[in-house]
Design a protein around this motif. Sequence first.
Motif, short mmCIF file in Angstrom:
data_model
loop_
_atom_site.label_atom_id
_atom_site.label_comp_id
_atom_site.label_asym_id
_atom_site.label_seq_id
_atom_site.Cartn_x
_atom_site.Cartn_y
_atom_site.Cartn_z
N MET A 371 60.48 47.58 33.16
CA MET A 371 60.28 46.30 32.87
C MET A 371 58.73 45.76 32.41
SD MET A 371 62.16 42.69 33.89
CE MET A 371 61.14 42.39 35.60
N ARG A 372 58.22 45.88 31.48
CA ARG A 372 57.42 45.05 31.70
C ARG A 372 57.04 43.80 30.89
NH1 ARG A 372 53.40 45.92 26.82
NH2 ARG A 372 54.75 46.88 25.60
N LEU A 373 56.43 42.92 32.07
CA LEU A 373 56.09 41.26 31.32
C LEU A 373 54.92 41.09 30.95
CD1 LEU A 373 57.09 39.79 34.41
CD2 LEU A 373 58.47 40.71 32.43
N VAL A 374 54.54 40.40 30.03
CA VAL A 374 52.92 39.99 29.60
C VAL A 374 53.23 38.40 30.17
CG1 VAL A 374 51.44 39.38 27.24
CG2 VAL A 374 53.47 41.14 27.70
N TRP A 393 68.84 37.89 29.32
CA TRP A 393 68.65 36.75 28.85
C TRP A 393 67.53 36.06 29.64
CZ3 TRP A 393 70.96 32.32 30.75
CH2 TRP A 393 71.41 31.41 29.99
N PRO A 394 67.69 36.16 31.31
CA PRO A 394 66.75 35.00 31.76
C PRO A 394 65.11 35.06 31.10
CG PRO A 394 67.86 35.99 33.25
CD PRO A 394 68.82 36.56 32.27
N LEU A 395 65.40 36.53 31.36
CA LEU A 395 63.38 36.36 30.72
C LEU A 395 63.21 36.18 29.20
CD1 LEU A 395 62.91 39.95 32.05
CD2 LEU A 395 61.32 37.46 32.60
N GLN A 396 63.93 35.39 27.92
CA GLN A 396 64.42 34.94 27.19
C GLN A 396 64.06 33.49 27.43
OE1 GLN A 396 67.50 34.50 24.97
NE2 GLN A 396 67.13 34.18 22.56
N LYS A 397 64.79 33.43 28.00
CA LYS A 397 64.97 31.69 28.66
C LYS A 397 63.78 31.43 28.84
CE LYS A 397 68.99 30.31 27.25
NZ LYS A 397 68.39 29.36 25.95
N MET A 398 63.32 31.56 29.53
CA MET A 398 62.26 30.91 29.99
C MET A 398 61.20 31.53 29.37
SD MET A 398 62.33 32.57 34.37
CE MET A 398 62.71 33.63 34.65
N ILE A 399 60.85 32.13 28.76
CA ILE A 399 60.29 32.53 27.99
C ILE A 399 59.85 31.54 26.36
CG2 ILE A 399 59.10 34.07 25.77
CD1 ILE A 399 59.80 36.21 27.93
N ALA A 400 61.31 31.69 25.94
CA ALA A 400 61.10 30.10 24.75
C ALA A 400 61.33 28.76 25.57
CB ALA A 400 62.99 30.95 24.65
N GLU A 401 61.46 28.97 26.98
CA GLU A 401 61.19 27.09 27.65
C GLU A 401 60.17 27.25 27.97
OE1 GLU A 401 63.49 25.16 27.21
OE2 GLU A 401 65.15 26.43 26.56
N ASP A 404 56.95 26.88 33.52
CA ASP A 404 55.30 27.66 34.40
C ASP A 404 56.08 28.32 35.78
OD1 ASP A 404 52.87 27.21 36.03
OD2 ASP A 404 53.36 25.29 35.65
N ILE A 405 55.30 29.54 36.02
CA ILE A 405 55.45 30.52 36.66
C ILE A 405 54.81 31.01 37.71
CG2 ILE A 405 56.96 32.22 35.21
CD1 ILE A 405 54.00 34.06 35.43
N SER A 406 53.91 29.98 37.92
CA SER A 406 52.37 29.44 39.18
C SER A 406 53.00 29.93 39.88
CB SER A 406 51.74 28.17 38.46
OG SER A 406 51.40 27.86 37.06
N PRO A 407 54.13 29.87 40.45
CA PRO A 407 54.59 30.45 42.07
C PRO A 407 54.42 31.04 42.08
CG PRO A 407 56.05 28.31 41.36
CD PRO A 407 55.05 29.12 40.23
N ILE A 408 54.96 32.24 41.24
CA ILE A 408 54.78 33.69 41.62
C ILE A 408 54.02 34.97 40.72
CG2 ILE A 408 57.38 33.54 42.15
CD1 ILE A 408 58.05 34.47 38.75
N ARG A 409 52.71 33.82 40.07
CA ARG A 409 52.05 34.88 39.09
C ARG A 409 51.83 35.94 39.94
NH1 ARG A 409 47.32 34.69 36.37
NH2 ARG A 409 47.43 34.76 34.58
N VAL A 423 61.30 38.10 39.57
CA VAL A 423 62.04 37.03 38.35
C VAL A 423 63.66 36.57 38.57
CG1 VAL A 423 62.02 37.79 35.91
CG2 VAL A 423 60.42 38.31 36.84
N ALA A 424 63.99 37.32 39.11
CA ALA A 424 65.10 37.27 38.94
C ALA A 424 65.59 36.28 40.31
CB ALA A 424 66.16 38.34 39.99
N ASP A 425 64.76 36.06 41.39
CA ASP A 425 64.28 34.82 42.71
C ASP A 425 63.94 33.74 42.11
OD1 ASP A 425 65.66 36.66 44.54
OD2 ASP A 425 63.65 37.36 45.35
N PHE A 426 63.31 33.47 40.77
CA PHE A 426 62.83 32.91 40.33
C PHE A 426 63.31 32.19 39.69
CE2 PHE A 426 60.04 30.50 36.85
CZ PHE A 426 59.22 29.56 37.52
N TRP A 427 64.15 33.00 39.19
CA TRP A 427 65.15 32.18 37.69
C TRP A 427 66.48 31.36 37.99
CZ3 TRP A 427 67.00 31.17 32.82
CH2 TRP A 427 68.18 31.14 33.25
#
Length: 436
Positions: A371-374, A393-401, A404-409, A423-427
């Motif tokens: 997995m690679r995240l930008v 699917w979770p990644l698609q949703k989070m990217i589309a919406e 704000d991933i500040s808590p895990i960045r 990512v799974a926990d944040f989702w």
Amino acid sequence: MKYVIIGAGVAGYAAIESIRTLDKAGEIIMVSDDPHGYYSRPGLAYYLTGELHDKTLYPRTHEDHKKLNFKLFKGRVTRILRSEHALEIEGKSRLAYDKLLIAVGARALPLEVPGAKLEGVVKLDHLTDAKNILKLTKSSKTAVVVGGGITALELTEGLLARGVHVHYLLRGNRYWSNVLDESESKIVEGRLQAEGVELHYHAKLKEIVGKKNRVLGIRLEDGKTIRCDMVAYAIGVHPSLELTRGAGLALDRGILVDEHLQTNDPDIFAAGDVAQVFDPLSGRAVLDSLWNPARDQGQVAGFNMAGRKTAYLKSPPFNVTRLAGLTTTIIGTVGHGEDNDVIGIARGDSETWRDLPDSIEAQSGFDINHMRLVIGKKTLLGAIVMGDQKLSWPLQKMIAEGADISPIRQKLLMFNAPIADLVADFWVVWRQKVAL
Ligand SMILES: Cc1cc2nc3c(=O)[nH]c(=O)nc-3n(C[C@H](O)[C@H](O)[C@H](O)COP(=O)(O)OP(=O)(O)OC[C@H]3O[C@@H](n4cnc5c(N)ncnc54)[C@H](O)[C@@H]3O)c2cc1C
């Protein structure tokens, strides 16, 4: 009202479905030059490998067609006569319209080398091409595949499945370098080699050599030759603009349309691979060349044609594909490098990578679970998921919406971070917050 749709692809068909929800009585005529009508183009790859029968490529039944109450006219539209509100078909008959949708799709860029017209040189645009490939594989032992993206691999897999030995030509030093990173290219190349594919790096095709109009082999620019019975190419696609040139419609790389899919002629709309759609979010007109956007655009165009003003809101590109047998999802902005083949990239990537804000990547996984995240300043901009697809699917949703991933960045960016777990926990938390 008389609606005419040119093109029996997913965009054209979706337009008919939405017109019918608003206008039960209007006359709808679809004109298409594909003898096979409406079928799944992404499914062609699975038809080539033998995983799908051609009968299963059709997303709609005869009953579905009947319910929509439209006429299908088989023929090629040769001219749009805007002042007469009419089309010319096969240079002969005329067909009048009140509202017109151009949904003629895109097509493979031609291979421009000597010998490209020989029998045995193939592409994969239509069901007719796929049938031709299957016919040729019956008498072929070796093929050369040319091209750097998804379709070239689909051709490779199809040929392998039919018992044909494949030489795969790569122009550079690795596979699909403008979308995949080095480790991802390596994963794909390793799998291809394990399947028996011979990879040729820095290989530029100079000519195809033939005898009695049949392919005998190829010659590369460095003088090397390879004997083969087939040459399969997939070097990019371009919107089919022949019909619209000369019709006075605003064109760029595709037919320019506003967010209502309307061209500069208020009675003419365009949708799908042929349309270059204004995206209010980025303020730019973009091409997508993907199945889901084509369907969504067709749907929106249909509503607007039937009088319900509806805007098309582009989502980040999302493409689930198979690279050398490995399920791979490409979401949003993931590309690197120089791009001379924008549409080829758009199949798996967005066109926005050139304008990337400061982004950083987080990597995880090994070989087939990768997995690679930008990561942007506050949001995820894109992702590549190879192998295990639980998070796509979770990644698609989070990217589309724009979650704000500040808590895990910061955690994501740490060396050897367990990014899949993060990512799974944040989702779980995020989806509750936005009530998905
Ligand atoms: C091999 C392959 C694999 C693909 N894989 C994927 C994938 O994995 N994921 C993904 O999202 N997308 C994939 N795509 C892309 C996807 O199939 C397209 O984005 C989608 O089909 C576009 O739909 P469309 O309705 O705009 O055009 P099309 O499906 O191309 O339909 C256009 C129609 O217009 C007709 N037409 C053209 N010119 C004329 C004319 N002058 N007169 C009459 N009729 C005309 C054509 O015959 C055709 O019926 C793939 C495409 C191919 C070829």
